[in-house]
Design a protein around this motif. Structure first.
Motif, PDB file in Angstrom:
ATOM      1  N   GLN A   1       1.482   6.399  -6.920  1.00  0.00           N
ATOM      2  CA  GLN A   1       0.662   7.259  -7.691  1.00  0.00           C
ATOM      3  C   GLN A   1       0.850   8.831  -7.273  1.00  0.00           C
ATOM      4  O   GLN A   1       0.556   9.804  -8.155  1.00  0.00           O
ATOM      5  CB  GLN A   1      -0.796   6.914  -6.865  1.00  0.00           C
ATOM      6  CG  GLN A   1      -2.079   7.744  -7.334  1.00  0.00           C
ATOM      7  CD  GLN A   1      -2.222   7.201  -8.958  1.00  0.00           C
ATOM      8  OE1 GLN A   1      -2.145   6.160  -9.162  1.00  0.00           O
ATOM      9  NE2 GLN A   1      -2.828   8.280  -9.701  1.00  0.00           N
TER      10      GLN A   1
ATOM     11  N   LYS B   1       0.792  -1.055   0.193  1.00  0.00           N
ATOM     12  CA  LYS B   1       0.001  -0.225   0.239  1.00  0.00           C
ATOM     13  C   LYS B   1       0.890   1.281   0.139  1.00  0.00           C
ATOM     14  O   LYS B   1       0.478   2.216  -0.753  1.00  0.00           O
ATOM     15  CB  LYS B   1      -0.731   0.180   1.223  1.00  0.00           C
ATOM     16  CG  LYS B   1      -1.811  -1.116   1.142  1.00  0.00           C
ATOM     17  CD  LYS B   1      -2.911  -1.027   2.199  1.00  0.00           C
ATOM     18  CE  LYS B   1      -2.417  -1.348   3.674  1.00  0.00           C
ATOM     19  NZ  LYS B   1      -3.474  -1.506   4.868  1.00  0.00           N
TER      20      LYS B   1
ATOM     21  N   MET C   1       2.228   1.935  -3.314  1.00  0.00           N
ATOM     22  CA  MET C   1       1.042   2.205  -4.452  1.00  0.00           C
ATOM     23  C   MET C   1       1.066   3.577  -4.275  1.00  0.00           C
ATOM     24  O   MET C   1       0.684   4.374  -5.204  1.00  0.00           O
ATOM     25  CB  MET C   1      -0.034   1.330  -4.105  1.00  0.00           C
ATOM     26  CG  MET C   1       0.025  -0.266  -4.668  1.00  0.00           C
ATOM     27  SD  MET C   1       0.691  -0.454  -6.383  1.00  0.00           S
ATOM     28  CE  MET C   1      -1.037   0.275  -7.116  1.00  0.00           C
TER      29      MET C   1
END
Length: 419
Positions: free
Chosen positions: A414, A407, A410
């Motif tokens: 992003q 997580k 990511m």
């Protein structure tokens, strides 16, 4: 029970508490093999800065290493502060604060690792005596003769893999298009760009830093190796206790008809077993107090560099076959070593509960108050290695950390894509 019947059972009880399966006969008092093997490994550490088993020369050598690492850490932190304040004039490989922060964390880990490893090995003589006392005053279980070979294999495997990974990192930092006489300068300017640049480059600074970088890498791998080997030893002892329980339960299932004297002996055997598990859990907690700081340092450092490697791999396209090989090998080795530390320590908790599986198979004729107490004790007593009580090393936590890493990467990916 009458006194004459009790005295008649004493020799039988003594034989039953020492002997168990047939292959264990004449092995009850064999010399311990795990502790001397680990002591030999700790004695070797005097060569790279942990002088517990060395003389004054090794102590002076360790002190020099400690002072040099401290100096590099201070210089690295100053570079980070200057970079954050916008005062840095040079950007290290285009990464700026990231490169300087990574270098500072790397050398800080090396410094703390030397201090904590030194502290642990200095107390090893007392800890090994405590371990041996538990072995002697508990059930006379035969030694795990394969533990020595496993310890040697794991130690050699870690050493070879760490050396291979580090050699590949050196090749990745320089490439193959330079002359041999330029190799050292190129390597130091590439790998230590957070400390040196062309204007302030001098051999009297660079050579000690080169040596300290190798020793910091050794300390990083050695701290993980210590946790793995001690966890293997604690797990091995739990395996021996669990096998004892398995044998006693199997014997109870085969021989269901018992006289009063047999029942008395059975209760005493289970009482000895329960006391052995109490001593073993106390031994684990003793080592947890001494290993806790090293476990905390190891997991924080490994977690940071795993996240860093993943982030740089997702955002920077490495050019060249050597760079790609180094990235995947370095990340694989880092993940493997970090998982090995957690899984080896988690095995202590896993095997501390494994006897419950055998206790559930105990027949009604063999069930007694001591079996009930042992079952309750194993169910509710949490035996686990931890990072100074902040987190426990078990397999559930490993999965949670892996999920958080994914997580985190990511989110960073992003965020970097949006900007």
């Amino acid at each position: 029970m009458q006194r004459s019947n009790f005295l008649a059972t004493v020799p039988i009880f003594q034989r039953l508490t020492r002997a168990t399966p047939p292959q264990w006969k004449n092995k009850a008092r064999e010399t311990d093999v795990f502790l001397p093997t680990l002591t030999k490994i700790f004695k070797f550490s005097k060569w790279f800065g942990i002088p517990t088993y060395g003389n004054k020369i090794y102590f002076i050598w360790a002190t020099i290493i400690l002072l040099l690492l401290f100096t590099i850490v201070v210089a690295s932190i100053v570079k980070v502060i200057r970079s954050l304040a916008g005062l840095a004039q040079h950007d290290s490989d285009g990464r700026g604060v990231t490169a300087r922060l990574s270098g500072a964390i790397f050398y800080t880990n090396g410094l703390l690792s030397q201090i904590l490893s030194w502290r642990l090995i200095a107390s090893w003589k007392r800890l090994s005596h405590h371990w041996l006392r538990v072995e002697i005053t508990s059930l006379h279980l035969p030694q795990d003769q394969k533990i020595r070979r496993r310890v040697v294999i794991v130690t050699c495997f870690v050493a070879v893999c760490a050396m291979s990974e580090h050699m590949l990192s050196m090749m990745s930092a320089t490439g193959f298009t330079i002359h041999p006489e330029e190799y050292f300068d190129r390597y130091m300017l590439s790998s230590h760009g957070f400390l040196f640049h062309t204007e302030n480059y001098s051999l009297w600074k660079v050579i000690p830093t080169f040596i300290m970088s190798k020793l910091a890498t050794v300390f990083w791998n050695f701290q993980d190796l210590i946790i793995i080997l001690i966890s293997m030893g604690l797990t091995s002892r739990y395996n021996r206790l669990n096998f004892y329980v398995k044998h006693i339960v199997a014997k109870s299932r085969r021989n269901r008809s018992k006289t009063d004297s047999d029942m008395f002996l059975h209760i005493q055997i289970w009482r000895k077993l329960r006391e052995a598990y109490v001593k073993q859990s106390s031994l684990v907690r003793t080592f947890d107090r001494h290993l806790g700081p090293l476990v905390l340092l190891s997991n924080i450092n490994n977690l940071y560099f795993i996240c860093l490697q993943l982030f740089l791999g997702l955002n920077r396209g490495e050019r060249g076959v050597v760079n790609r090989m180094y990235y995947f090998l370095s990340l694989s080795w880092l993940l493997f070593r970090a998982c090995s530390v957690v899984l080896a320590a988690a095995d202590v908790n896993l095997h501390s509960k494994r006897a419950l599986m055998y206790l559930s198979q105990c027949p009604d004729t063999g069930y007694n108050l001591e079996v009930k107490r042992l079952k309750h004790q194993l169910t509710h007593d949490k035996v686990v290695l931890s990072g100074m009580g902040l987190f426990s090393l078990d397999r559930q936590n490993l999965l949670g950390v892996a999920g958080n890493i994914v997580k985190y990467e990511m989110v960073l990916f992003q965020y970097d894509k949006d900007n």
